[in-house]
Write a protein that holds these residues in place. Structure first.
Motif, PDB file in Angstrom:
ATOM      1  N   TYR A 122       0.691  -0.859   0.000  1.00  0.00           N
ATOM      2  CA  TYR A 122       0.246  -0.301  -0.179  1.00  0.00           C
ATOM      3  C   TYR A 122       1.056   1.204   0.375  1.00  0.00           C
ATOM      4  O   TYR A 122       1.768   1.582   0.517  1.00  0.00           O
ATOM      5  CB  TYR A 122      -0.604  -0.203   1.488  1.00  0.00           C
TER       6      TYR A 122
ATOM      7  N   VAL B  82      -7.828   7.781   5.143  1.00  0.00           N
ATOM      8  CA  VAL B  82      -7.763   6.734   4.719  1.00  0.00           C
ATOM      9  C   VAL B  82      -6.524   5.436   4.815  1.00  0.00           C
ATOM     10  O   VAL B  82      -6.746   4.947   4.629  1.00  0.00           O
ATOM     11  CB  VAL B  82      -7.787   7.166   2.845  1.00  0.00           C
ATOM     12  N   CYS B  83      -5.319   6.520   4.901  1.00  0.00           N
ATOM     13  CA  CYS B  83      -4.063   4.991   5.188  1.00  0.00           C
ATOM     14  C   CYS B  83      -4.353   4.601   6.856  1.00  0.00           C
ATOM     15  O   CYS B  83      -4.354   3.135   6.409  1.00  0.00           O
ATOM     16  CB  CYS B  83      -3.107   6.373   5.088  1.00  0.00           C
TER      17      CYS B  83
ATOM     18  N   CYS C 155      -1.679  10.947   7.255  1.00  0.00           N
ATOM     19  CA  CYS C 155      -2.617  10.427   6.706  1.00  0.00           C
ATOM     20  C   CYS C 155      -3.645  10.727   7.788  1.00  0.00           C
ATOM     21  O   CYS C 155      -3.140   9.403   8.333  1.00  0.00           O
ATOM     22  CB  CYS C 155      -2.384   9.422   5.548  1.00  0.00           C
TER      23      CYS C 155
ATOM     24  N   TYR D 123       1.493   7.241   4.108  1.00  0.00           N
ATOM     25  CA  TYR D 123       1.967   8.468   4.286  1.00  0.00           C
ATOM     26  C   TYR D 123       1.277   8.028   6.049  1.00  0.00           C
ATOM     27  O   TYR D 123      -0.059   8.292   5.906  1.00  0.00           O
ATOM     28  CB  TYR D 123       2.498   9.918   4.157  1.00  0.00           C
TER      29      TYR D 123
ATOM     30  N   HIS E 176      -3.344  11.043  -3.467  1.00  0.00           N
ATOM     31  CA  HIS E 176      -2.096   9.903  -3.432  1.00  0.00           C
ATOM     32  C   HIS E 176      -3.417   8.677  -3.360  1.00  0.00           C
ATOM     33  O   HIS E 176      -4.931   8.682  -3.397  1.00  0.00           O
ATOM     34  CB  HIS E 176      -0.975   9.190  -2.107  1.00  0.00           C
TER      35      HIS E 176
HETATM   36 NI    NI Z   1      -4.322   8.768   2.682  1.00  0.00          NI
END
Ligand code: NI
Length: 206
Positions: free
Chosen positions: A75, A84-85, A81, A78, A170
């Motif tokens: 994946y 989402v991350c 984030c 960062y 991203h």
């Molecule tokens: Ni993210």
């Protein structure tokens, strides 16, 4: 970011990846079953992935060859984030747990799209929040750009952000690479852990 902004970012990411990848969303031949959510159908022969040289969260230079013999679940994200991350990394780990013994064949990997802030030390602090198996990879701007290009990942500093407190736009796909280092499958973000686990399990054959 707000939810509408995130949705737009997701769409922009999809559009950008589709542009970069050209015929990415082409159906597989009719004699093969169509992939079900969250797997993305990828045009046969489309090159995704390849050699990389990066630095892991322990400060060790690594290449794709260090992972030969095991599946990589990659994946790009960062550590700063906000939403989402971390959600996706949590889902990755839960999915691997759900695979049971087979899950031990899969190495979860986060490749940062923000190497300026995601030093090996910063990644080390971050990945241990999720799971001891999670590998964080960073490198120079050029290292990251090369890895992202190989995986057709698009990323950029979000406009309108100043100073050190910025967001990154991203694309947010997961990539499953086989023990031979070759591309096996690509998954959309946002799946439930059980959905991701099922999709990975379908692609775990050697
Ligand atoms: Ni993210």
């Amino acid at each position: 970011m707000t939810r509408p902004q995130l949705a737009l970012l997701g769409l922009a990411g999809l559009a950008a990846v589709a542009v970069v990848a050209g015929a990415l969303y082409v159906l597989k031949p009719a004699d093969r079953p169509r992939a079900s959510f969250p797997e993305v159908t990828v045009a046969p022969g489309l090159q995704i992935g390849g050699p990389f040289t990066l630095t892991d969260h322990r400060g060790r230079r690594v290449t794709e060859r260090d992972f030969l013999g095991r599946f990589m679940l990659i994946y790009f994200g960062y550590t700063y984030c906000p939403d989402v991350c971390p959600m996706e990394l949590t889902t990755m780990i839960e999915a691997i747990d759900r695979l049971g013994v087979a899950g031990s064949r899969v190495v979860p990997i986060l490749i940062t799209v923000d190497p300026a802030r995601d030093t090996p030390a910063a990644l080390a602090d971050y990945v241990t929040l999720f799971d001891s198996r999670l590998v964080g990879l960073t490198g120079s701007e050029a290292d990251i750009a090369a890895a992202a290009k190989a995986y057709r990942v698009v990323y950029a500093k979000a406009k309108g952000e100043g100073g050190a407190d910025y967001l990154m736009d991203h694309s947010a796909f997961l990539y499953l690479m086989g023990p031979d280092g070759r591309f096996r499958a690509m998954f959309r973000h946002g799946a439930k852990p059980e959905e991701l686990a099922a999709a990975i399990a379908q692609n775990l054959g050697d």
